[in-house]
Design a protein around this motif. Structure first.
Motif, PDB file in Angstrom:
ATOM      1  N   THR A  24       0.854  -1.188   0.000  1.00 48.20           N
ATOM      2  CA  THR A  24       0.000   0.000   0.000  1.00 48.20           C
ATOM      3  C   THR A  24       0.887   1.233   0.000  1.00 48.20           C
ATOM      4  OG1 THR A  24      -1.800   1.134   1.152  1.00 48.20           O
ATOM      5  CG2 THR A  24      -0.116   0.095   2.513  1.00 48.20           C
ATOM      6  N   TRP A  25       0.285   2.394  -0.057  1.00 47.17           N
ATOM      7  CA  TRP A  25       1.043   3.641   0.017  1.00 47.17           C
ATOM      8  C   TRP A  25       0.139   4.737   0.542  1.00 47.17           C
ATOM      9  CZ3 TRP A  25       6.065   4.327  -0.007  1.00 47.17           C
ATOM     10  CH2 TRP A  25       6.570   5.625  -0.080  1.00 47.17           C
ATOM     11  N   PRO A  26       0.583   5.497   1.536  1.00 45.21           N
ATOM     12  CA  PRO A  26      -0.260   6.567   2.092  1.00 45.21           C
ATOM     13  C   PRO A  26      -0.432   7.721   1.104  1.00 45.21           C
ATOM     14  CG  PRO A  26       1.937   6.618   3.062  1.00 45.21           C
ATOM     15  CD  PRO A  26       1.884   5.376   2.223  1.00 45.21           C
ATOM     16  N   VAL A  27      -1.665   8.086   0.841  1.00 38.32           N
ATOM     17  CA  VAL A  27      -1.963   9.194  -0.069  1.00 38.32           C
ATOM     18  C   VAL A  27      -2.512  10.352   0.752  1.00 38.32           C
ATOM     19  CG1 VAL A  27      -3.300   9.958  -2.052  1.00 38.32           C
ATOM     20  CG2 VAL A  27      -2.448   7.595  -1.950  1.00 38.32           C
ATOM     21  N   LEU A  28      -1.738  11.433   0.848  1.00 37.89           N
ATOM     22  CA  LEU A  28      -2.098  12.588   1.649  1.00 37.89           C
ATOM     23  C   LEU A  28      -1.757  13.865   0.886  1.00 37.89           C
ATOM     24  CD1 LEU A  28      -0.500  11.419   5.039  1.00 37.89           C
ATOM     25  CD2 LEU A  28      -2.939  11.410   4.511  1.00 37.89           C
ATOM     26  N   ASP A  29      -2.374  14.968   1.276  1.00 35.40           N
ATOM     27  CA  ASP A  29      -1.998  16.248   0.664  1.00 35.40           C
ATOM     28  C   ASP A  29      -0.693  16.735   1.281  1.00 35.40           C
ATOM     29  OD1 ASP A  29      -2.618  18.263   2.984  1.00 35.40           O
ATOM     30  OD2 ASP A  29      -4.396  16.986   2.855  1.00 35.40           O
ATOM     31  N   TRP A  30      -0.047  17.693   0.603  1.00 33.69           N
ATOM     32  CA  TRP A  30       1.278  18.157   1.037  1.00 33.69           C
ATOM     33  C   TRP A  30       1.251  18.766   2.435  1.00 33.69           C
ATOM     34  CZ3 TRP A  30       5.475  16.481  -1.011  1.00 33.69           C
ATOM     35  CH2 TRP A  30       5.497  16.092  -2.357  1.00 33.69           C
ATOM     36  N   GLY A  31       0.159  19.449   2.762  1.00 34.04           N
ATOM     37  CA  GLY A  31       0.063  20.063   4.078  1.00 34.04           C
ATOM     38  C   GLY A  31       0.093  19.036   5.196  1.00 34.04           C
ATOM     39  N   THR A  32      -0.577  17.910   4.967  1.00 35.48           N
ATOM     40  CA  THR A  32      -0.588  16.856   5.985  1.00 35.48           C
ATOM     41  C   THR A  32       0.777  16.193   6.106  1.00 35.48           C
ATOM     42  OG1 THR A  32      -2.920  16.454   5.455  1.00 35.48           O
ATOM     43  CG2 THR A  32      -1.786  14.788   6.758  1.00 35.48           C
ATOM     44  N   TRP A  33       1.446  15.972   4.960  1.00 34.11           N
ATOM     45  CA  TRP A  33       2.805  15.428   5.006  1.00 34.11           C
ATOM     46  C   TRP A  33       3.706  16.330   5.849  1.00 34.11           C
ATOM     47  CZ3 TRP A  33       4.610  10.778   3.578  1.00 34.11           C
ATOM     48  CH2 TRP A  33       3.888  10.026   2.655  1.00 34.11           C
ATOM     49  N   LEU A  34       3.602  17.636   5.627  1.00 36.06           N
ATOM     50  CA  LEU A  34       4.443  18.571   6.375  1.00 36.06           C
ATOM     51  C   LEU A  34       4.119  18.554   7.868  1.00 36.06           C
ATOM     52  CD1 LEU A  34       4.484  21.637   3.934  1.00 36.06           C
ATOM     53  CD2 LEU A  34       6.366  20.066   4.440  1.00 36.06           C
ATOM     54  N   ALA A  35       2.831  18.367   8.192  1.00 38.26           N
ATOM     55  CA  ALA A  35       2.437  18.331   9.598  1.00 38.26           C
ATOM     56  C   ALA A  35       3.047  17.134  10.323  1.00 38.26           C
ATOM     57  CB  ALA A  35       0.914  18.287   9.707  1.00 38.26           C
ATOM     58  N   LEU A  36       3.397  16.093   9.581  1.00 34.55           N
ATOM     59  CA  LEU A  36       3.976  14.893  10.182  1.00 34.55           C
ATOM     60  C   LEU A  36       5.497  14.975  10.341  1.00 34.55           C
ATOM     61  CD1 LEU A  36       1.943  12.158   8.264  1.00 34.55           C
ATOM     62  CD2 LEU A  36       1.777  12.674  10.709  1.00 34.55           C
ATOM     63  N   VAL A  37       6.105  15.985   9.727  1.00 36.73           N
ATOM     64  CA  VAL A  37       7.570  16.068   9.732  1.00 36.73           C
ATOM     65  C   VAL A  37       8.153  16.168  11.145  1.00 36.73           C
ATOM     66  CG1 VAL A  37       9.536  17.526   9.079  1.00 36.73           C
ATOM     67  CG2 VAL A  37       7.811  16.921   7.380  1.00 36.73           C
ATOM     68  N   PRO A  38       7.632  17.033  12.038  1.00 36.72           N
ATOM     69  CA  PRO A  38       8.243  17.121  13.380  1.00 36.72           C
ATOM     70  C   PRO A  38       8.245  15.792  14.129  1.00 36.72           C
ATOM     71  CG  PRO A  38       6.805  18.991  12.988  1.00 36.72           C
ATOM     72  CD  PRO A  38       6.571  18.047  11.864  1.00 36.72           C
ATOM     73  N   SER A  39       7.122  15.078  14.091  1.00 40.65           N
ATOM     74  CA  SER A  39       7.072  13.799  14.800  1.00 40.65           C
ATOM     75  C   SER A  39       7.979  12.771  14.144  1.00 40.65           C
ATOM     76  CB  SER A  39       5.635  13.276  14.862  1.00 40.65           C
ATOM     77  OG  SER A  39       5.085  13.129  13.557  1.00 40.65           O
ATOM     78  N   ALA A  40       8.106  12.823  12.816  1.00 42.00           N
ATOM     79  CA  ALA A  40       9.018  11.901  12.130  1.00 42.00           C
ATOM     80  C   ALA A  40      10.466  12.196  12.522  1.00 42.00           C
ATOM     81  CB  ALA A  40       8.838  12.010  10.619  1.00 42.00           C
ATOM     82  N   ILE A  41      10.791  13.470  12.672  1.00 42.29           N
ATOM     83  CA  ILE A  41      12.136  13.840  13.130  1.00 42.29           C
ATOM     84  C   ILE A  41      12.390  13.288  14.534  1.00 42.29           C
ATOM     85  CG2 ILE A  41      13.593  15.783  13.834  1.00 42.29           C
ATOM     86  CD1 ILE A  41      12.338  17.411  11.585  1.00 42.29           C
ATOM     87  N   ALA A  42      11.393  13.423  15.411  1.00 38.23           N
ATOM     88  CA  ALA A  42      11.540  12.913  16.769  1.00 38.23           C
ATOM     89  C   ALA A  42      11.770  11.402  16.762  1.00 38.23           C
ATOM     90  CB  ALA A  42      10.296  13.252  17.594  1.00 38.23           C
ATOM     91  N   LEU A  43      10.979  10.679  15.983  1.00 33.44           N
ATOM     92  CA  LEU A  43      11.138   9.230  15.880  1.00 33.44           C
ATOM     93  C   LEU A  43      12.539   8.875  15.379  1.00 33.44           C
ATOM     94  CD1 LEU A  43       7.690   8.258  14.344  1.00 33.44           C
ATOM     95  CD2 LEU A  43       8.634   7.304  16.441  1.00 33.44           C
ATOM     96  N   THR A  44      12.979   9.590  14.368  1.00 36.07           N
ATOM     97  CA  THR A  44      14.280   9.296  13.754  1.00 36.07           C
ATOM     98  C   THR A  44      15.419   9.540  14.734  1.00 36.07           C
ATOM     99  OG1 THR A  44      13.395   9.917  11.590  1.00 36.07           O
ATOM    100  CG2 THR A  44      15.790   9.827  11.805  1.00 36.07           C
ATOM    101  N   LEU A  45      15.377  10.656  15.427  1.00 34.10           N
ATOM    102  CA  LEU A  45      16.477  11.004  16.330  1.00 34.10           C
ATOM    103  C   LEU A  45      16.543  10.076  17.536  1.00 34.10           C
ATOM    104  CD1 LEU A  45      16.322  14.882  16.219  1.00 34.10           C
ATOM    105  CD2 LEU A  45      18.047  13.401  15.200  1.00 34.10           C
TER     106      LEU A  45
END
Length: 556
Positions: A234-255
């Motif tokens: 599968t693949w998540p289909v989202l608008d660009w604004g939602t992708w950007l909203a997930l960036v901070p939490s993805a950074i936290a997970l990564t670090l």
């Protein structure tokens, strides 16, 4: 190029397969619980054990680190995605997939550009505080599950705590009995027979109890139907604004995963003497997370507890991960009916016992004993993560890391060399009595780069040393520059002010043991104008500075 499953031989194959069966018994119940923490169906936790696990095992350099969703990752998913969608909805699941993909891409970028050092900003106090805050938040949800009390697991810690206390009159006696028995079996079993997969034992026993006594009809929550079949692409289909909203939490997970994963991976590599390649490990995390997001799972991190279990089982390769993937696939194909009647209180007990070490009680006690300031850093990070949220927690963690760094950088070792070449007392502590290395000459050594955090401290220390030597006692100042690897603009301005202060008192300035790059930097900053290297009594100064003890490693 390291071959996949490095370290695997015919002699250790049976041990590795046996360890894989143990890992399967540990991972299945934990991943079901972690999926529930994340607000996702049980299959999300199980899918993570198939394709992501195999890809990680084939790419990673570590022969032992186990990659899987863990408690911290699950809590981060719940706290971050929960603010964007309702847990259990299709949108929520899509966001969790997208978050895993973003985290995977960040891992890949860290590996390609060799930026893993960024995780070094998450020092031990910060990691202890951050993970401890997440763990306590999880614990409240698991206690509610063990008591049969209904609360909103996606709420913030204060709201969940209030809801748990308010719901105590509605607790289910059977749920409490199952939870108490499960905790007792887990704790006592691990104390005496650690090799036994007690989590699996608890699931089997409590499920049999539910079936025989019909406890699901008496108010005990059970897992429910689990869809059969392998994970689908599968693949998540989202608008660009939602992708950007997930960036901070993805950074936290990564670090967080980078800091903890690389630390654990390096420690086991050093313990058993096999190669450790940080960037290769980061790439493996990236591949695993993208795969997780592309087949219905959520963010994959590193599991310290499962890695330790594999080490104790004698595993020295990634073959157990492959065994785990095969076993999980077989369970999804033929055994999902076995999962339907697993009681939620037992899952809560398993997860609750597993995250007790993550609360960091021993680590906080150790920090309190060794360094009160670092304890304070951990405590602040803990409280922010717990009371405000995981994303503010990781931001505060970085701010605290910078504050800690600046605090230490602003207190460098600054020594006045006596005639014997021995350093006098640190000028940052008690005021020195003054020391001249030869008649009219004083040598000062700064054991750190000269920059904005310590420029004023250094110039004040030099002035204090000259004053302590007495009026007119010093005609020449020599700055030992061996440990000064860089000078910034602010530090240069402080040094220029010191030059003017020295000139007003007819004190000449010279440098000793200047590094080539530092000499160029001094020239660029106009600190050498009118200051030839004309140290009076050059032979005496050279002898003194050459005989001076080397700066300690932590002062360089």
């Amino acid at each position: 190029m390291q071959r996949p499953l490095a370290g695997l031989t015919a002699r250790n194959a049976l041990t590795e397969v046996t360890a894989g069966v143990t890992l399967l018994a540990i991972a299945i119940p934990l991943n079901i619980g972690y999926a529930q923490i994340a607000g996702l169906p049980a299959t999300a936790g199980l899918y993570a054990l198939i394709v992501p696990t195999v890809l990680y095992a084939l790419v990673v350099s570590s022969r032992q680190l186990v990659a899987s969703p863990d408690a911290a990752a699950a809590a981060l998913v719940a706290s971050s995605v929960g603010g964007l969608a309702v847990a259990g909805s299709a949108d929520y699941a899509t966001l969790a997939l997208a978050q895993a993909v973003l985290s995977g891409l960040m891992f890949v970028l860290l590996a390609v550009f060799r930026l893993g050092f960024l995780a070094d900003f998450l020092s031990k106090p910060i990691l202890v505080g951050f993970v401890g805050g997440l763990a306590l938040d999880i614990m409240v949800s698991q206690i509610a599950k063990m008591l049969g009390v209904k609360i909103d697991s996606g709420a913030e810690f204060p709201e969940k705590t209030v809801a748990l206390i308010g719901g105590l009159p509605t607790l289910n006696g059977w749920s409490l009995l199952i939870a108490a028995g499960s905790v007792a079996v887990l704790l006592i079993g691990k104390a005496f027979l650690r090799a036994v997969p007690w989590a699996l034992v608890v699931l089997i026993l409590t499920t049999v109890l539910v079936l025989l006594a019909g406890l699901d009809d008496r108010g005990v929550d059970v897992l429910g139907a689990v869809p059969a079949g392998p994970p689908a692409l599968t693949w998540p289909v989202l608008d660009w604004g939602t992708w950007l909203a997930l960036v901070p939490s993805a950074i936290a997970l990564t670090l967080v995963t980078t800091a903890e994963g690389l630390l654990v991976s390096r420690s086991y590599a050093e313990k058993h003497g096999y190669p450790f390649r940080a960037n290769r490990d980061l790439l493996a995390f990236g591949v695993a997370n993208v795969a997780a997001g592309a087949q219905g799972s959520f963010a994959v991190g590193s599991s310290t507890s499962r890695t330790a279990a594999m080490d104790q089982a004698g595993s020295r390769t990634q073959l157990p991960a492959v065994v785990l993937a095969v076993g999980t696939l077989l369970l999804l194909l033929f055994g999902t009916a076995l999962l339907e009647d697993i009681p939620s209180p037992a899952i809560g007990a398993i997860v609750g016992v597993a995250i007790i070490p993550l609360l960091g009680v021993r680590e906080f006690i150790d920090l309190w004993r060794k360094d009160r300031f670092e304890f304070l850093i951990g405590a602040v990070c803990f409280l922010v993560t717990l009371l405000i949220g995981s994303i503010p927690g990781i931001l505060v963690a970085f701010v605290l890391a910078l504050i800690n760094l600046a605090k230490r950088a602003a207190s460098p070792a600054i020594d006045v060399l006596e005639a014997s070449g021995d350093p006098a007392e640190s000028l940052l502590e008690d005021a020195p009595s003054g020391a001249t290395t030869a008649p009219g000459i004083i040598v000062v050594r700064l054991a750190a780069p000269l920059f904005f955090a310590n420029g004023t401290v250094f110039t004040s220390a030099v002035k204090e040393a000259i004053r302590a030597a007495g009026d007119g006692a010093v005609q020449h100042l020599v700055v030992d520059m061996e440990a000064v690897t860089d000078v910034d603009v602010t530090g240069a301005e402080s040094f220029a002010a010191l030059k003017r202060w020295l000139a007003d008192r007819s004190i000449s300035l010279s440098f000793s043991r200047v590094r080539a790059n530092t000499w160029r930097r001094l020239s660029e900053l106009d600190l050498l104008d009118g200051e030839p290297l004309h140290a009076t009594n050059r032979a005496a100064i050279a002898a003194l500075t050459a005989s001076a003890p080397e700066p300690a490693p932590d002062e360089r």
